[in-house]
Design a protein around this motif. Structure first.
Motif, PDB file in Angstrom:
ATOM      1  N   PHE A   1       0.749  -1.169  -0.114  1.00 45.78           N
ATOM      2  CA  PHE A   1      -0.156   0.116   0.031  1.00 45.78           C
ATOM      3  C   PHE A   1       1.020   1.234   0.055  1.00 45.78           C
ATOM      4  N   HIS A   2       0.437   2.574  -0.474  1.00 41.52           N
ATOM      5  CA  HIS A   2       1.150   3.420  -0.472  1.00 41.52           C
ATOM      6  C   HIS A   2       0.432   4.768   0.284  1.00 41.52           C
ATOM      7  N   ALA A   3       1.067   5.674   0.878  1.00 41.41           N
ATOM      8  CA  ALA A   3       0.372   6.797   1.558  1.00 41.41           C
ATOM      9  C   ALA A   3       0.992   8.068   1.034  1.00 41.41           C
ATOM     10  N   CYS A   4       0.163   8.958   0.780  1.00 43.13           N
ATOM     11  CA  CYS A   4       0.342  10.260   0.410  1.00 43.13           C
ATOM     12  C   CYS A   4      -0.458  11.256   1.144  1.00 43.13           C
ATOM     13  N   PHE A   5      -0.590  12.602   0.820  1.00 41.88           N
ATOM     14  CA  PHE A   5      -1.530  13.630   1.566  1.00 41.88           C
ATOM     15  C   PHE A   5      -2.118  14.275   0.586  1.00 41.88           C
ATOM     16  N   GLU A   6      -3.340  14.646   0.939  1.00 40.26           N
ATOM     17  CA  GLU A   6      -4.206  15.788   0.222  1.00 40.26           C
ATOM     18  C   GLU A   6      -4.316  17.039   0.787  1.00 40.26           C
ATOM     19  N   ALA A   7      -4.175  17.953  -0.192  1.00 45.53           N
ATOM     20  CA  ALA A   7      -4.490  19.496   0.743  1.00 45.53           C
ATOM     21  C   ALA A   7      -5.615  19.987  -0.086  1.00 45.53           C
ATOM     22  N   TYR A   8      -6.392  20.885   0.764  1.00 41.99           N
ATOM     23  CA  TYR A   8      -7.485  21.301   0.328  1.00 41.99           C
ATOM     24  C   TYR A   8      -7.315  22.812  -0.349  1.00 41.99           C
ATOM     25  N   LEU A   9      -7.250  22.720  -1.592  1.00 39.43           N
ATOM     26  CA  LEU A   9      -6.893  24.132  -2.495  1.00 39.43           C
ATOM     27  C   LEU A   9      -8.012  24.165  -3.497  1.00 39.43           C
ATOM     28  N   GLY A  10      -8.349  25.489  -3.558  1.00 36.99           N
ATOM     29  CA  GLY A  10      -9.367  25.950  -4.719  1.00 36.99           C
ATOM     30  C   GLY A  10     -10.741  25.257  -4.661  1.00 36.99           C
ATOM     31  N   GLY A  11     -11.137  24.696  -3.468  1.00 36.21           N
ATOM     32  CA  GLY A  11     -12.022  23.788  -3.613  1.00 36.21           C
ATOM     33  C   GLY A  11     -12.069  22.354  -3.933  1.00 36.21           C
ATOM     34  N   HIS A  12     -10.889  21.780  -3.900  1.00 31.93           N
ATOM     35  CA  HIS A  12     -10.409  20.452  -4.511  1.00 31.93           C
ATOM     36  C   HIS A  12      -9.542  20.089  -3.413  1.00 31.93           C
ATOM     37  N   TRP A  13      -9.739  18.609  -3.176  1.00 35.55           N
ATOM     38  CA  TRP A  13      -8.518  17.766  -2.319  1.00 35.55           C
ATOM     39  C   TRP A  13      -7.703  17.485  -3.516  1.00 35.55           C
ATOM     40  N   VAL A  14      -6.445  18.076  -3.240  1.00 35.40           N
ATOM     41  CA  VAL A  14      -5.445  17.779  -4.303  1.00 35.40           C
ATOM     42  C   VAL A  14      -4.506  16.990  -3.827  1.00 35.40           C
ATOM     43  N   LEU A  15      -3.912  15.828  -4.432  1.00 36.54           N
ATOM     44  CA  LEU A  15      -3.042  14.806  -4.313  1.00 36.54           C
ATOM     45  C   LEU A  15      -1.582  15.103  -4.187  1.00 36.54           C
ATOM     46  N   PHE A  16      -0.639  14.958  -3.265  1.00 33.64           N
ATOM     47  CA  PHE A  16       0.639  15.228  -3.210  1.00 33.64           C
ATOM     48  C   PHE A  16       1.541  13.955  -2.838  1.00 33.64           C
ATOM     49  N   ASP A  17       2.582  13.663  -3.328  1.00 26.60           N
ATOM     50  CA  ASP A  17       3.417  12.513  -2.731  1.00 26.60           C
ATOM     51  C   ASP A  17       4.896  13.216  -2.758  1.00 26.60           C
ATOM     52  N   ALA A  18       5.085  13.253  -1.461  1.00 26.62           N
ATOM     53  CA  ALA A  18       6.201  13.959  -1.116  1.00 26.62           C
ATOM     54  C   ALA A  18       7.601  12.934  -1.260  1.00 26.62           C
ATOM     55  N   SER A  19       7.272  11.671  -1.385  1.00 26.22           N
ATOM     56  CA  SER A  19       8.305  10.735  -1.506  1.00 26.22           C
ATOM     57  C   SER A  19       8.370  10.567  -3.017  1.00 26.22           C
ATOM     58  N   LYS A  20       7.814  10.936  -3.837  1.00 22.95           N
ATOM     59  CA  LYS A  20       7.830  10.922  -5.307  1.00 22.95           C
ATOM     60  C   LYS A  20       8.103   9.348  -5.903  1.00 22.95           C
ATOM     61  N   LEU A  21       7.624   8.460  -5.283  1.00 22.68           N
ATOM     62  CA  LEU A  21       7.908   6.991  -5.378  1.00 22.68           C
ATOM     63  C   LEU A  21       7.313   6.431  -7.005  1.00 22.68           C
ATOM     64  N   VAL A  22       6.227   7.034  -6.921  1.00 19.98           N
ATOM     65  CA  VAL A  22       5.211   6.338  -7.864  1.00 19.98           C
ATOM     66  C   VAL A  22       4.748   7.697  -8.941  1.00 19.98           C
ATOM     67  N   PRO A  23       4.166   7.354  -9.993  1.00 19.63           N
ATOM     68  CA  PRO A  23       3.192   8.305 -10.784  1.00 19.63           C
ATOM     69  C   PRO A  23       1.880   8.574 -10.074  1.00 19.63           C
ATOM     70  N   LEU A  24       1.436   9.724  -9.917  1.00 17.34           N
ATOM     71  CA  LEU A  24       0.284  10.052  -9.285  1.00 17.34           C
ATOM     72  C   LEU A  24      -0.871   9.035  -9.823  1.00 17.34           C
ATOM     73  N   ASN A  25      -0.941   8.939 -11.345  1.00 14.31           N
ATOM     74  CA  ASN A  25      -2.053   8.628 -11.895  1.00 14.31           C
ATOM     75  C   ASN A  25      -2.168   7.005 -11.794  1.00 14.31           C
TER      76      ASN A  25
END
Lengths: 280, 280, 280, 280
Positions: D202-226
């Protein structure tokens, strides 16, 4: 220069108790105690010691009876810190350090250098010269940590302060020590009287071992370094408390003063980047 | 009794590095080092010291070249711990403690006694006699803390262990020390070789200052106390690591052994409540 | 019974800011809000919400201009907590808990139940019945933790309090919650107005999920449970702050009151071991 | 694109126990679960839920008998994350946030944003635009925190990682969340299956609430977000564990897989600074 320093410490005592006082300046090659006075009111038995841990003198006082007790100390101190040009203050290889210096590489109660290795290496590891590295530590603390009373407590440690970025001179010193040790620079806690400190109080700084000297740094930059009168050095605040008490008693009052007796006070710059100041 | 002890420590070294080794038994009134051997392969410059912090001997080794390096140590040790009846092991008043004992009342990196005052007073404060109080501490730890490897880390401290109640000998020792200091009993960390310890390793215990002696306690009760060969004492694990390394190198291997050479081994009870054992 | 409650909160505002206020009683089956008044001086836009996290109402206020601003709230509340005999308050198996209850088994910012498993099992694990187990937790806290202001801070957590054994109602509640969760009893933070609390202030307690009810416990035993008017419940103090502010502003003043309007106040015993009290 | 995901979780059970499993992808506007299979061997009663805390589905399984038990899950998931240009992803004023978003401003068990205010303001406070601020947070973590297994534990929190600068995806996510919240940007923990993650897990990332959306960020940059398939979001790892167990049982094995079934996988850049990716 010649300073007059004094401290008055009061306790309310509820049952027979013991107090360790650590308010007497420590004699060094460039700090001479010309005269000193000590009294307890009411009078109690006092024993005086030089400590084997850190460098300090302290008095053990046995208070046999409940009531209020006040300890008063005053001294005249002649001091002239040694000035050492930056070039001479590089790192000392471990194998060349005196054995008595090695313990100051260890983490301690308030200076968890073992948890700061990566951070210290990231922030300061690229700086080659020892003195410049410690200057960078001092200035980073000064620039990033807010000096504010009442926020931190007796349990605040360098590991807290590196992130919370607020504290008093004690916290500034602990953080400086922890960062130095994380970079294999021996460092220790310094307490002293401080000329021109407002409001008057004891002051805490840190010393780093560079070029064979214990060099003094004040990350709070609150006072001129040459207005400091050394009381003690130790691993951290645990070894240099001005008073430790055992028994059933309550700390009541503290009055501290440091005044110039003789000499023309030309403040040295707490921000100097070209020379170090040392008591040894 | 006579023991043969040995330690072999290996590192992979990537650039010139320095290693401090602390594996040599410490000579005391009742522990005599009859012969010892030390070698490094490949050979490197070695300097040997007695430490001023805690009681330990250590060697500083400078490793000038990358590669694998192994340090081997072996010694024959004659030892006979002193047995002291419980009655003689009461608290020593602060004012009568030697100055060298006082630092062991302070909190340290892994023994935050300053945060355990109330808990220690609640659990053990009602016990009058010093030795009985430390016995109660030892037994509470033994009864409540699970001995389990792999759960705690180099950062685990007494403040963690008092609540999490799991750990190894190091954690048991730190908690014993912290609880003693919280009750104004000086206490220090002890490391040594341990006869009959399975699997073979260094062992950690704690010493409490009672009746003028440093009395040994093992809250893990893993081995007979009279099979211990003292290497070092110090404020906590920070001062007594068997190896500290500086530079770019990686710890590889450790082999430790302790065997009986002569004498009939009659194990003393690690749970004794009637007498204390001391190296001094 | 009928109570009159009020709160007045003042801020000094330095630039446009937003304040979330959480001072309004929460309507439940046995707590009816008969009338309420809210005003801001000067007037600012206010939006009112029911929260989806925990149970609370709150108001969002946008303060467009620098200056002093005061929020005043008052309400008349009719309340009659449900009394449930101890027998009916046993543990609910996980698989029978409502989904909305499950999050209250998780550790949270101030309630690190994940670090208290062994301690909780040692101290309370032998008690069979759910209500009795929570009663034992409540009484252990009351007996061992000293109620004292000014020692703990906004960062003090259950993991601190279990060892340091000092704190205020917030700390008592966090510790109760953490111990319950460590024993697989869902628990949450409760804030409310408190009749007869001296000096007047908001009060914090905890609720444990037993027998299908959220049962209220006050480990500080400061006030009668039936004088409490519920404002909010949540995972811990993070979700139930009476005011959260965003922007450049400074908290100035807080005045809280709770008086009896009607009815004969017969205090229920905060130490009861035979029945539970619930708002739901 | 279409992915096949699967998870197999095994336990050794010693007495009747309950397991909460959280391995099923969560349906969102741009993630459709086409088919799924779930089995337990041996068979046990299963109840399935949508959670009210965070966004997740989970199953409660009651294991009535001792022995080994294995849960197997597999699904076919069609997903196409929404791409949102950076310009549209600025901060949302508090007063305009949906009520359900506000709890993600609070500190939580592993994300002590309340202790990071000054540090976050010093490092990132000068960046005006919300998306750029979070990008700076993501990149600072990536540049300064070493990705290393085996160093951190289930107790490691953002407050540790900001200084110790080592950890795994969980620690990277917690730190990202804590820094966002400290800057008044709502943030939450994300867990999912991850295509191309090596070794599979399993993988863990974080989402930040910006512009009305929960936007996904992966600070480890281990995998493509899509290549991520969303399982759950929550305040932090406490709310999104893939398995929570109650009773006397021991976690044994975990096998996770994510393979591409259909479509041409064009990896999006985990380092993108011009557009955000969102599941909502």
């Amino acid at each position: 220069m010649k300073f007059r320093v004094s401290a008055k410490v009061g306790f309310e005592v509820f049952s027979p108790s013991t107090v360790l006082l650590n308010v007497q300046p420590f004699p060094t090659g460039n700090q001479i105690i010309e005269e000193e006075f000590f009294s307890a009111s009411p009078m109690v038995p006092v024993k005086e010691f030089f400590s084997t841990a850190g460098e300090k003198r302290f008095s053990i006082l046995e208070v046999p009876e409940p009531g209020f007790i006040t300890f008063s100390y005053a001294a005249t101190v002649q001091n002239a810190m040694r000035i050492i040009p930056a070039e001479g203050l590089n790192d000392v290889p471990i194998a060349h350090m005196p054995v008595s210096v090695l313990p100051y590489l260890n983490p301690s109660r308030y200076c968890q250098s073992d948890r700061l290795y990566k951070l210290a290496a990231h922030k300061f590891g690229h700086i080659d010269h020892g003195f410049e590295r410690v200057i960078a530590i001092r200035d980073w603390i000064y620039d990033n940590v807010e000096y504010r009373s009442g926020y931190t407590s007796a349990q605040t440690s360098a590991f807290d302060t590196i992130t919370e970025q607020v504290g008093v001179c004690r916290d500034f010193a602990h953080l400086g020590i922890a960062l130095c040790r994380a970079l294999t620079i021996p460092a220790r806690y310094f307490t002293g009287y401080a000329y021109q400190l407002q409001p008057p109080d004891f002051h805490a700084c840190f010393e780093a071992y560079l070029g064979g000297h214990w060099v003094l740094f004040d990350a709070s930059k609150l006072v001129p370094l040459n207005g400091l009168i050394k009381i003690a050095t130790g691993t951290d605040a645990t070894e240099t408390a001005f008073a430790s008490s055992f028994g059933n008693l309550r700390f009541q009052t503290l009055e501290v003063s440091a005044t110039l007796l003789e000499g023309d006070f030309r403040a040295v710059d707490a921000s100097s980047t070209t020379q170090g100041y040392s008591f040894s």
